[in-house]
Design an enzyme around this catalytic site. Structure first.
Site, PDB file in Angstrom:
ATOM      1  N   GLY A   1       0.838  -1.195   0.000  1.00  0.00           N
ATOM      2  CA  GLY A   1       0.000   0.000   0.000  1.00  0.00           C
ATOM      3  C   GLY A   1       0.868   1.237   0.000  1.00  0.00           C
ATOM      4  N   ALA A   2       1.981   1.148  -0.738  1.00  0.00           N
ATOM      5  CA  ALA A   2       3.020   2.182  -0.683  1.00  0.00           C
ATOM      6  C   ALA A   2       2.567   3.534  -1.200  1.00  0.00           C
ATOM      7  CB  ALA A   2       4.245   1.714  -1.478  1.00  0.00           C
TER       8      ALA A   2
ATOM      9  N   GLY B   1      -0.332   4.941  -0.584  1.00  0.00           N
ATOM     10  CA  GLY B   1      -1.350   5.522   0.292  1.00  0.00           C
ATOM     11  C   GLY B   1      -0.807   6.597   1.218  1.00  0.00           C
ATOM     12  N   ASP B   2      -1.718   7.328   1.844  1.00  0.00           N
ATOM     13  CA  ASP B   2      -1.338   8.441   2.717  1.00  0.00           C
ATOM     14  C   ASP B   2      -0.524   7.988   3.924  1.00  0.00           C
ATOM     15  OD1 ASP B   2      -2.417  10.359   1.133  1.00  0.00           O
ATOM     16  OD2 ASP B   2      -4.251  10.648   2.306  1.00  0.00           O
TER      17      ASP B   2
ATOM     18  N   LYS C   1       3.042   7.256   2.892  1.00  0.00           N
ATOM     19  CA  LYS C   1       3.788   8.464   2.518  1.00  0.00           C
ATOM     20  C   LYS C   1       4.049   9.371   3.713  1.00  0.00           C
ATOM     21  CE  LYS C   1       0.888   9.449  -0.874  1.00  0.00           C
ATOM     22  NZ  LYS C   1       0.246  10.106  -2.031  1.00  0.00           N
TER      23      LYS C   1
ATOM     24  N   TYR D   1      -0.539   4.374  19.179  1.00  0.00           N
ATOM     25  CA  TYR D   1      -0.556   5.090  20.452  1.00  0.00           C
ATOM     26  C   TYR D   1       0.324   4.417  21.500  1.00  0.00           C
ATOM     27  CZ  TYR D   1      -3.287   9.297  20.426  1.00  0.00           C
ATOM     28  OH  TYR D   1      -3.664  10.594  20.253  1.00  0.00           O
TER      29      TYR D   1
ATOM     30  N   LYS E   1       3.745   5.976  21.646  1.00  0.00           N
ATOM     31  CA  LYS E   1       3.896   7.364  22.084  1.00  0.00           C
ATOM     32  C   LYS E   1       4.811   7.427  23.310  1.00  0.00           C
ATOM     33  CE  LYS E   1       0.694   9.479  19.390  1.00  0.00           C
ATOM     34  NZ  LYS E   1       0.945  10.658  18.534  1.00  0.00           N
TER      35      LYS E   1
ATOM     36  N   GLU F   1      -9.822  15.971  18.980  1.00  0.00           N
ATOM     37  CA  GLU F   1      -9.236  16.555  17.773  1.00  0.00           C
ATOM     38  C   GLU F   1     -10.012  17.818  17.446  1.00  0.00           C
ATOM     39  OE1 GLU F   1      -7.530  12.616  15.404  1.00  0.00           O
ATOM     40  OE2 GLU F   1      -9.565  13.337  14.974  1.00  0.00           O
TER      41      GLU F   1
ATOM     42  N   HIS G   1      -7.029   2.640  21.019  1.00  0.00           N
ATOM     43  CA  HIS G   1      -6.065   3.559  21.633  1.00  0.00           C
ATOM     44  C   HIS G   1      -6.292   3.707  23.147  1.00  0.00           C
ATOM     45  CE1 HIS G   1      -4.886   4.342  17.660  1.00  0.00           C
ATOM     46  NE2 HIS G   1      -5.560   5.442  17.419  1.00  0.00           N
TER      47      HIS G   1
END
Length: 584
Positions: free
Chosen positions: A95-96, A98-99, A102, A263, A266, A300, A324
């Site tokens: 899936g290289a 895809g967002d 990247k 998560y 993190k 968010e 998460h």
């Protein structure tokens, strides 16, 4: 077994190499001393067995110093490179184009290379349906690569070196021919070295099994390890999650599956167990005797912005709370593990999850953001997104009260809150302690000539996961002067002030762990089952009854119902009190 020093190693398979394949890649030059020391002390000789597709089945480990080193090929584990001339790691990002690939995966791989944390011999391949040359892939990747803030003079050189190790293979996700061609190219790069392969599935979950089937059959390593990183969501409920797990295990062993929840990578989540288990001041307080409630908050300040069609299939509970926040809760509430070994930690997390009550509808509040005009600017509502089905009742906000029925946490509410299009962006853990019995300073004048109710102003420990990572403790103290006025202050550790180095992205830590075979921060299948068991009943009830979410304006603090939910347990959300605006 104990007398002979013989122990089974779950990720082993028969080969002529008496250690986990690829172990020589460590230590890396600029990785943590802990990683380097662990690498130097792991001197286990493994008997290995592989299946038709190269994935591990069973093995035995001679880990005692009394066991002769000359086993199988006469070398102790870790003593020099194997006969093939060392090991290599091939990382394939499926899936290289895809967002996620990247924006996160390729930059994280470059950051690891930049810090010299990747093995000396490694190759990165992109795999997707898009037609693309190696050079086009490199151009695409280069647009998102950055060096650390404390960048070195050779930043451009390092980028070029990294890009020269990146290659591309086009193919269908369910095509064994496509992955067979990838296998051929991988072997060209791996020539003369022990091959280890890591596949990162940066793809929609409905094609996980197709990719795993094709890749495991035609592109697994013939003599080294093969691992697959799987992105969430891991199903939509207990049933679909179980189907996915069983399907993956038709082609892979559990030890090959690395279910990633970024998560858990993190920095503040990693620090949670350190804070608790290595500081005497906290561990004795970590129970129902001193803690009144625990809050896990995620917000968010933006909406779905064109991703509504995808988001509508899952909603905020599946997207954030079931993974998460629940994973953080399990780490927070678990008992002291026997060791820092991955299985010991994951065993304790599973115990917590299995002790939790199933979530009931009366303990949940759901909301959905609506359009709002603020300062002359118009913000669209969730239902205004053209990709969202008309009449959708999918929640973009949820609050829930959860309980752990064990001796340590009996009766303590764990309050979760997660939402989109709220007034701020934050993720934090808030621990509110109980009131001081018989407090002498129950009612004293506070700074600013207002009354400070010390009984209400209890101590609070806050771990801010993002942004501006910090740990701070709210305490009551005397204001300097002749009178007796009390104030509430923060003892704080602000990471940006204390630690000048840039904090690594979560994907960097998790990718490096997967390469090293460290599973501590990845989710085991029984963890996943226990997590879905908590949320599946209420998710089904919400959907079957089509419970209408409470509307809240874009940019607000969320539905009023969340405050009533907290009030049911005599709790106020810590992120909305007048003395805490989330900054210092």
């Amino acid at each position: 077994m104990a007398a002979t020093g013989l122990g089974f190693h779950p990720a082993a398979f028969f080969s002529a190499h008496p250690r986990e394949a690829g172990a020589k890649q460590l230590p890396f030059r600029h990785c943590s001393h802990h990683r380097i020391n662990v690498a130097r002390t792991r001197r286990a000789c493994l008997l290995r067995a592989k299946s038709f597709n190269g994935h591990p089945q069973i093995g035995a480990s001679f880990s005692n110093s009394n066991v002769p080193a000359e086993v199988l090929d006469g070398r102790a584990a870790g003593d020099g490179p194997p006969e093939q001339g060392g090991s290599t790691v091939s990382i394939t990002v499926v899936g290289a184009s895809g967002d996620l690939a990247k924006k996160k995966i390729f930059p994280a791989l470059f950051a690891l290379f930049y810090e010299d944390c990747l093995p000396e011999h490694f190759t990165v391949f992109g795999y997707a349906r898009s037609k693309m040359s190696d050079e086009e892939l490199r151009n695409m990747i280069s647009m998102t690569l950055t060096c650390r803030i404390d960048k070195r003079e050779n930043c451009g050189d390092k980028m070029e070196q990294f890009l020269q190790r990146c290659f591309y293979q086009s193919g269908q996700y369910n095509s064994e021919d496509g992955f067979a061609e990838l296998d051929r190219k991988l072997k060209e790069k791996e020539a003369g070295k022990l091959p280890n392969r890591l596949f990162y599935l940066s793809i929609p979950p409905n094609i996980f099994v197709d990719v795993v089937r094709s890749a495991s059959r035609t592109a697994s390593s013939s003599s080294g390890w093969t691992r697959f990183i799987v992105e969430k969501p891991f199903g939509r409920d207990s049933e679909s999650s179980g189907v996915l797990t069983r399907s993956l295990k038709m082609y892979l062993a559990e030890e090959q599956i690395f279910r990633i929840d970024h998560y858990l990578g993190k920095e503040l989540v990693e620090n949670l167990s350190v804070l608790r288990f290595s500081n005497l001041v906290f561990e004795p307080l970590w129970s129902r005797n001193y803690i009144r409630n625990v809050q896990l908050i995620f917000s968010e300040d933006f909406g779905t912005e064109g991703r509504g069609g995808y988001f509508d299939n899952y909603g905020i509970i599946r997207d954030i709370m079931q993974n998460h926040l629940l994973q953080i809760l399990a780490l927070f509430a678990m008992e002291t593990p026997v060791s820092l070994d991955a299985e010991d930690i994951r065993n304790e997390k599973v115990k917590v999850l299995r002790s939790m009550r199933q979530l009931k509808l009366e303990d949940v509040v759901v909301g959905q953001y609506k359009g709002h005009i603020r300062a002359g600017k118009s913000f669209p509502g969730y239902a205004d997104d053209p990709t969202v089905p008309k009449g959708s009742v999918t929640p973009t906000f949820a609050a829930a009260a959860l309980f752990i029925d064990n001796a340590r946490w009996d009766g303590v509410p764990f309050l979760m809150k997660a939402g989109k299009a709220l007034h701020t962006r934050r993720a934090e853990i808030r621990v509110q302690f109980r009131r001081v019995p018989g407090n002498l300073y129950r009612r004293r004048r506070a700074a600013g000539a207002a009354d400070l109710d010390v009984d209400a102003a209890t101590n609070e420990l806050v771990l801010r996961v993002q942004p501006d990572e910090a740990i701070y403790l709210k305490i009551n103290n005397k204001v300097p002067g002749l009178g007796m006025r009390l104030d509430r202050s923060d003892l704080n550790l602000l990471y940006s002030e204390r630690y000048r180095r840039e904090i690594p992205d979560a994907y960097e830590r998790l990718l490096l762990d997967a390469i090293e075979g460290e599973r501590r921060l990845f989710i085991r299948s029984d963890e996943l089952d226990a997590a879905w068991a908590i949320f599946t009943p209420v998710l089904r009830e919400l959907e079957e009854k089509r419970v209408a979410p409470e509307l809240y304006p874009y940019g607000s603090r969320g539905p009023v119902g969340a405050h009533y939910l907290a009030a049911n347990y005599n709790v106020r959300w810590g992120d909305i009190t007048s003395d805490d605006d989330g900054s210092f």
